[in-house]
Scaffold this motif. Structure first.
Motif, PDB file in Angstrom:
ATOM      1  N   ASP A  44       0.772  -1.235   0.000  1.00  0.00           N
ATOM      2  CA  ASP A  44       0.000   0.000   0.000  1.00  0.00           C
ATOM      3  C   ASP A  44       0.807   1.291   0.000  1.00  0.00           C
ATOM      4  N   ILE A  45       2.091   1.243   0.286  1.00  0.00           N
ATOM      5  CA  ILE A  45       2.822   2.486   0.536  1.00  0.00           C
ATOM      6  C   ILE A  45       3.902   2.779  -0.505  1.00  0.00           C
ATOM      7  N   LEU A  46       4.790   1.856  -0.721  1.00  0.00           N
ATOM      8  CA  LEU A  46       5.966   2.114  -1.557  1.00  0.00           C
ATOM      9  C   LEU A  46       5.617   2.279  -3.031  1.00  0.00           C
ATOM     10  N   ILE A  47       6.343   3.161  -3.675  1.00  0.00           N
ATOM     11  CA  ILE A  47       6.288   3.316  -5.128  1.00  0.00           C
ATOM     12  C   ILE A  47       7.487   2.569  -5.708  1.00  0.00           C
ATOM     13  N   TYR A  48       7.218   1.556  -6.521  1.00  0.00           N
ATOM     14  CA  TYR A  48       8.314   0.765  -7.097  1.00  0.00           C
ATOM     15  C   TYR A  48       7.844   0.124  -8.395  1.00  0.00           C
ATOM     16  N   ASP A  49       8.805  -0.378  -9.151  1.00  0.00           N
ATOM     17  CA  ASP A  49       8.525  -1.090 -10.394  1.00  0.00           C
ATOM     18  C   ASP A  49       9.209  -2.446 -10.298  1.00  0.00           C
ATOM     19  N   LYS A  50       8.435  -3.489 -10.091  1.00  0.00           N
ATOM     20  CA  LYS A  50       9.010  -4.816  -9.883  1.00  0.00           C
ATOM     21  C   LYS A  50       9.815  -5.294 -11.092  1.00  0.00           C
ATOM     22  N   SER A  51       9.482  -4.778 -12.275  1.00  0.00           N
ATOM     23  CA  SER A  51      10.212  -5.180 -13.480  1.00  0.00           C
ATOM     24  C   SER A  51      11.475  -4.350 -13.702  1.00  0.00           C
ATOM     25  N   ASN A  52      11.612  -3.279 -12.927  1.00  0.00           N
ATOM     26  CA  ASN A  52      12.769  -2.394 -13.045  1.00  0.00           C
ATOM     27  C   ASN A  52      13.194  -1.959 -11.640  1.00  0.00           C
ATOM     28  N   GLU A 212      -3.185   1.038  11.708  1.00  0.00           N
ATOM     29  CA  GLU A 212      -2.303   1.967  12.402  1.00  0.00           C
ATOM     30  C   GLU A 212      -1.020   2.203  11.600  1.00  0.00           C
ATOM     31  N   LEU A 213      -0.492   1.155  11.018  1.00  0.00           N
ATOM     32  CA  LEU A 213       0.712   1.306  10.206  1.00  0.00           C
ATOM     33  C   LEU A 213       0.440   2.187   8.984  1.00  0.00           C
ATOM     34  N   PHE A 214      -0.656   1.922   8.299  1.00  0.00           N
ATOM     35  CA  PHE A 214      -1.001   2.724   7.116  1.00  0.00           C
ATOM     36  C   PHE A 214      -1.149   4.191   7.493  1.00  0.00           C
ATOM     37  N   HIS A 215      -1.842   4.454   8.599  1.00  0.00           N
ATOM     38  CA  HIS A 215      -2.060   5.831   9.042  1.00  0.00           C
ATOM     39  C   HIS A 215      -0.728   6.499   9.384  1.00  0.00           C
ATOM     40  N   ALA A 216       0.176   5.747  10.022  1.00  0.00           N
ATOM     41  CA  ALA A 216       1.488   6.303  10.373  1.00  0.00           C
ATOM     42  C   ALA A 216       2.276   6.683   9.126  1.00  0.00           C
TER      43      ALA A 216
END
Length: 268
Positions: A44-52, A212-216
């Motif tokens: 839900d949080i990180l922006i990434y590209d699994k293929s790159n 709670e983690l998502f909100h943090a």
């Protein structure tokens, strides 16, 4: 609460226990305690590209407590960075999947072994991004025993001094380190007060509660003036009854009977 992150957490736990069981390896307790943190980050949080994996605009996620790498490798596999069956070679001679995190694995930013290195490196990455006006965020996961290292307290000074609002530190606060309870080995409390005195944005959460983690993490993204540190209160060995809060599982690997019980309990 994200159904995706809950499913991911279960996959991480099952895969991690299987890896450690097959390899007769250790550190499963600390791998399980941070499974929910990793699940929320990669669902839900990180922006990434699994293929790159080296995409320049990706968020950077560093694991400083590298001995707990089983769950980190597991989340990367389930996030699609590499086929899950590659984890069958974990901790085997000639494998890229070493017992401490190695940057030769797709999705792993740094090799980690000696504790206290990941946080300072994360500070450097975050400062570089600020200077270059790059928009990615940097996340780094520390162990609570790792907070005994002086380099982390230097990094706390550094991060606040440079207003690294693009840096999020997560402490996996399971309260057990290699030789006993953190309160007995080298007391960290009052941890919140100490970290706030270093001028950080401090958020105290249940490290197994996905909401709670998502909100943090959301609060971190909206903090513009300070770096953020999330104290994730966790249980060592979370998800397997006989491993929970048990120092022995910093070192042990499960036998066949224990493995079967662990997999049954995680599946519930």
């Amino acid at each position: 609460m994200s159904i995706k992150s809950l499913e991911m957490a279960k996959k991480i736990r099952k895969t991690s226990v299987t890896m450690v069981y097959k390899a007769h390896a250790s550190h499963i307790g600390g791998a399980l305690s941070m499974a929910d943190i990793l699940a929320v980050l990669y669902s839900d949080i990180l922006i990434y590209d699994k293929s790159n994996p080296k995409w320049e605009k990706r968020d950077r996620c560093l694991l400083s407590k590298g001995h707990a790498c089983a769950s980190f490798y597991a989340v990367l596999a389930h996030a699609g960075f590499f086929p899950i069956d590659e984890l069958d070679s974990y901790a085997q001679n000639g494998s890229s999947f070493l017992c401490h995190t190695t940057h030769h694995v797709p999705g792993v930013e740094i090799s980690a072994g000696s504790l206290g290195h990941g946080f300072p490196i994360a500070c450097g990455i975050a400062l570089s991004a600020k200077i270059k006006k790059e928009n990615f965020n940097t996340y780094v996961i520390l162990g609570d025993g790792e907070m005994d290292e002086g380099s982390n307290w230097e990094a706390l000074l550094f991060g606040a001094h440079h207003n690294l609002s693009n840096l999020c530190v997560i402490i996996d606060y399971n309260k057990i380190q290699s030789f006993g309870d953190t309160n007995d080995v080298l007391r960290l409390e009052p941890l919140v007060d100490k970290l706030e005195s270093f001028n950080w944005n401090v958020i105290n959460v249940d490290g197994h509660n996905h909401d709670e983690l998502f909100h943090a993490f959301d609060l971190f993204k909206h903090e513009e003036n300070k770096p953020t540190i999330i104290i994730a209160n966790t249980i060592k060995g979370k998800g397997v009854s006989f491993m929970e809060n048990n120092l022995a599982w910093h070192y042990k690997s499960p036998n066949e009977e224990q493995y079967k019980q662990a997999m049954e309990e995680i599946e519930r």
